[in-house]
Design an enzyme around this catalytic site. Structure first.
Site, PDB file in Angstrom:
ATOM      1  N   THR A 267      -4.564  14.997  -9.548  1.00  0.00           N
ATOM      2  CA  THR A 267      -5.215  14.757  -8.226  1.00  0.00           C
ATOM      3  C   THR A 267      -4.307  13.180  -8.186  1.00  0.00           C
ATOM      4  O   THR A 267      -2.968  13.636  -7.980  1.00  0.00           O
ATOM      5  CB  THR A 267      -6.201  14.352  -7.906  1.00  0.00           C
ATOM      6  OG1 THR A 267      -6.856  15.442  -6.920  1.00  0.00           O
ATOM      7  CG2 THR A 267      -6.013  13.527  -6.717  1.00  0.00           C
TER       8      THR A 267
ATOM      9  N   GLN B 211      -3.410  24.761 -13.569  1.00  0.00           N
ATOM     10  CA  GLN B 211      -4.263  26.259 -13.570  1.00  0.00           C
ATOM     11  C   GLN B 211      -3.292  27.037 -15.103  1.00  0.00           C
ATOM     12  O   GLN B 211      -3.726  27.654 -15.289  1.00  0.00           O
ATOM     13  CB  GLN B 211      -3.973  27.153 -12.412  1.00  0.00           C
ATOM     14  CG  GLN B 211      -5.392  26.296 -11.333  1.00  0.00           C
ATOM     15  CD  GLN B 211      -6.422  26.105 -11.883  1.00  0.00           C
ATOM     16  OE1 GLN B 211      -6.875  27.267 -12.961  1.00  0.00           O
ATOM     17  NE2 GLN B 211      -7.762  25.418 -11.712  1.00  0.00           N
TER      18      GLN B 211
ATOM     19  N   THR C 119      -4.665  -0.564 -17.826  1.00  0.00           N
ATOM     20  CA  THR C 119      -5.103  -0.226 -19.159  1.00  0.00           C
ATOM     21  C   THR C 119      -5.468   1.683 -19.198  1.00  0.00           C
ATOM     22  O   THR C 119      -6.510   1.445 -18.762  1.00  0.00           O
ATOM     23  CB  THR C 119      -6.153  -1.144 -19.120  1.00  0.00           C
ATOM     24  OG1 THR C 119      -5.698  -2.358 -18.797  1.00  0.00           O
ATOM     25  CG2 THR C 119      -6.833  -0.584 -20.685  1.00  0.00           C
TER      26      THR C 119
ATOM     27  N   CYS D 294     -13.938  23.013  -4.160  1.00  0.00           N
ATOM     28  CA  CYS D 294     -13.176  22.302  -3.824  1.00  0.00           C
ATOM     29  C   CYS D 294     -14.223  22.410  -1.713  1.00  0.00           C
ATOM     30  O   CYS D 294     -14.860  21.512  -1.652  1.00  0.00           O
ATOM     31  CB  CYS D 294     -12.298  21.281  -3.531  1.00  0.00           C
ATOM     32  SG  CYS D 294     -11.436  21.451  -5.559  1.00  0.00           S
TER      33      CYS D 294
HETATM   34  C1  LIG Z   1      -8.726  21.043 -10.201  1.00  0.00           C
HETATM   35  C2  LIG Z   1      -6.985  21.243  -9.833  1.00  0.00           C
HETATM   36  C3  LIG Z   1      -6.564  19.687  -9.688  1.00  0.00           C
HETATM   37  C4  LIG Z   1      -7.116  18.401  -9.466  1.00  0.00           C
HETATM   38  O1  LIG Z   1      -7.180  18.395 -10.384  1.00  0.00           O
HETATM   39  P1  LIG Z   1      -8.477  17.080 -11.091  1.00  0.00           P
HETATM   40  O2  LIG Z   1      -8.200  16.686 -12.516  1.00  0.00           O
HETATM   41  O3  LIG Z   1      -9.413  17.430 -10.801  1.00  0.00           O
HETATM   42  O4  LIG Z   1      -8.409  16.107 -10.344  1.00  0.00           O
HETATM   43  C5  LIG Z   1      -4.700  20.111  -8.716  1.00  0.00           C
HETATM   44  N1  LIG Z   1      -4.288  21.009  -8.967  1.00  0.00           N
HETATM   45  C6  LIG Z   1      -4.785  22.455  -9.386  1.00  0.00           C
HETATM   46  C7  LIG Z   1      -4.339  23.756  -8.998  1.00  0.00           C
HETATM   47  C8  LIG Z   1      -6.110  22.375  -9.039  1.00  0.00           C
HETATM   48  O5  LIG Z   1      -7.144  23.210  -9.827  1.00  0.00           O
END
Ligand SMILES: *Cc1c(COP(=O)(O)O)cnc(C)c1O
Length: 381
Positions: free
Chosen positions: A67, A174, A232, A320
């Site tokens: 994210t 992914q 950090t 989500c």
């Molecule tokens: C899981 C996912 C995210 C978010 O990653 P996090 O490390 O959980 O914040 C972003 N993009 C895709 C395509 C995801 O599957």
């Protein structure tokens, strides 16, 4: 059976992190011995992560996860290029970690084009070309979709972006560690990685930033990560991501064959036995571990809960949105009607799954689907 949501940490990752928690507790910015050893471990980790994506170590910046990497890519590139233009191109099927920063930028005077996708969930490069304007400064297209597994034509899109001098980002959360994702083959300037999707720990990720790409930080402070991401460094977490990257790279091709074989067998098993069932997304341009099935006259949520009671963890749409009752934006974008989108089930396989497990899952899906169909008031008779 829900590896697109998260993956269990590999034993080698846990081992590397456990040692790091004990032995490498220094602050990587400190000048004494504990600090220097943390710094050395951090830089070695950077090289390993870079190796998995074919980048130089200096082009990898550690973040708190996928994210944050997406936010930094979108917002950081938009702000750094705002004097050249205010137009961004992305797609309707991106993860919220890309869509929401785009929406936030729209409130700040940027314009965003959301490219539609085909019934299979593919972005058409002709549509991308047609959407480019004089003031386009950033293109962001995910490498593969987290719900339906469609793999996008990133290399073609990258060529178009490069020829027009537009910064090109891909959310590869992914794909990294699951299929080849080398930054030069993809032709990307920015690429997002999340550790917990490839058998590493949660709360760690990385953004690849090609040298000379105009981008600004979005988090300010002590100037860590060469000023790109203050705070950090999470050294044990980063060591975990590096261990996970090395493991994933080791037998990527063999795992692709093994996992896609299990996936196809599961798909055929269910499709042959349950009527009015289909596969969402493309059957060829698809992540090896992703199966997204559509069932008429059944609520995906009911399927999920019945399977959970049997000890099988799957998903409907994306994790989500599992608490919401709105239809998935991805399934809507590929043209499913709301009731069709609600009858979907995502199974995403992973490294520790076995043939026996997949057989059991197939049998369970068939049994649960038939039982729910027998109760369904919507079913034609
Ligand atoms: C899981 C996912 C995210 C978010 O990653 P996090 O490390 O959980 O914040 C972003 N993009 C895709 C395509 C995801 O599957």
């Amino acid at each position: 059976m829900d590896h697109a949501s998260t993956t269990p940490m590999a034993p080698e990752v846990i081992e590397a992190m456990a040692a790091a928690f004990v032995e490498i507790f220094g602050n990587a910015s400190s000048l004494h011995q504990p600090g220097l050893s943390a710094r050395a471990a951090l830089e070695e980790a950077r090289e390993r992560v870079a190796g998995l994506i074919g980048a130089e170590a200096g082009e990898v910046y550690f973040t708190s996860g996928g994210t944050e990497s997406d936010n930094l890519a979108i917002r950081g590139a938009a702000l750094a290029n705002r004097d050249r233009g205010r137009h961004i191109i992305t797609t309707t099927i991106e993860h919220p970690a890309v869509l929401e920063p785009c929406k936030a930028l729209e409130k700040e005077g940027f314009e965003v084009t959301y490219l539609p996708v085909t019934r299979e969930g593919l972005v058409e490069v002709e549509a991308l070309e047609a959407a480019i304007r004089e003031d386009t400064i950033l293109i962001s297209i995910m490498h593969a979709n987290n719900e339906i597994g469609t793999i996008q034509p990133i290399a073609e899109a990258g060529e178009i972006a490069r020829s027009r001098g537009i910064v090109f980002h891909t959310d590869a959360v992914q794909t990294v560690g699951k299929i080849p994702a080398k930054v030069d083959d993809l032709g990307v300037d920015l690429l997002s990685i999340s550790s917990h999707k490839l058998h590493g720990p949660k709360g760690v990720g990385a953004l690849y930033i090609r040298k000379k790409t105009p981008i600004e930080p979005i988090i300010f402070g002590g100037g860590h990560e060469r000023g790109m991401r203050s705070g950090t460094e999470n050294v044990p977490g980063i060591i975990g991501l590096a261990a996970a990257s090395e493991l994933a790279g080791r037998n990527l091709e063999e795992e692709m064959v093994r996992i896609s074989g299990m996936r196809d067998r599961l798909a055929d098993y269910v499709l042959e036995r349950v009527e009015d069932t289909w596969v969402n997304g493309s059957r060829t341009k698809r992540l090896p571990n992703n199966l997204n099935l559509g069932f008429s006259f059944i609520e995906g949520e009911a399927l999920l809960l019945r399977l959970d009671a049997k000890g099988i963890a799957v998903s409907t749409g994306s994790a989500c949105s599992s608490k919401k009752t709105v239809a998935s934006h991805v399934l809507t974008a590929i043209g499913l009607r709301p009731q069709e989108a609600h009858g979907s089930l995502r199974v995403t396989l992973g490294r520790e799954n076995t043939d026996e497990e997949v057989d059991r899952v197939g049998e369970a899906i068939v049994e649960v689907a038939e039982s729910l169909r027998a109760m369904s008031p919507f079913r034609r008779s």
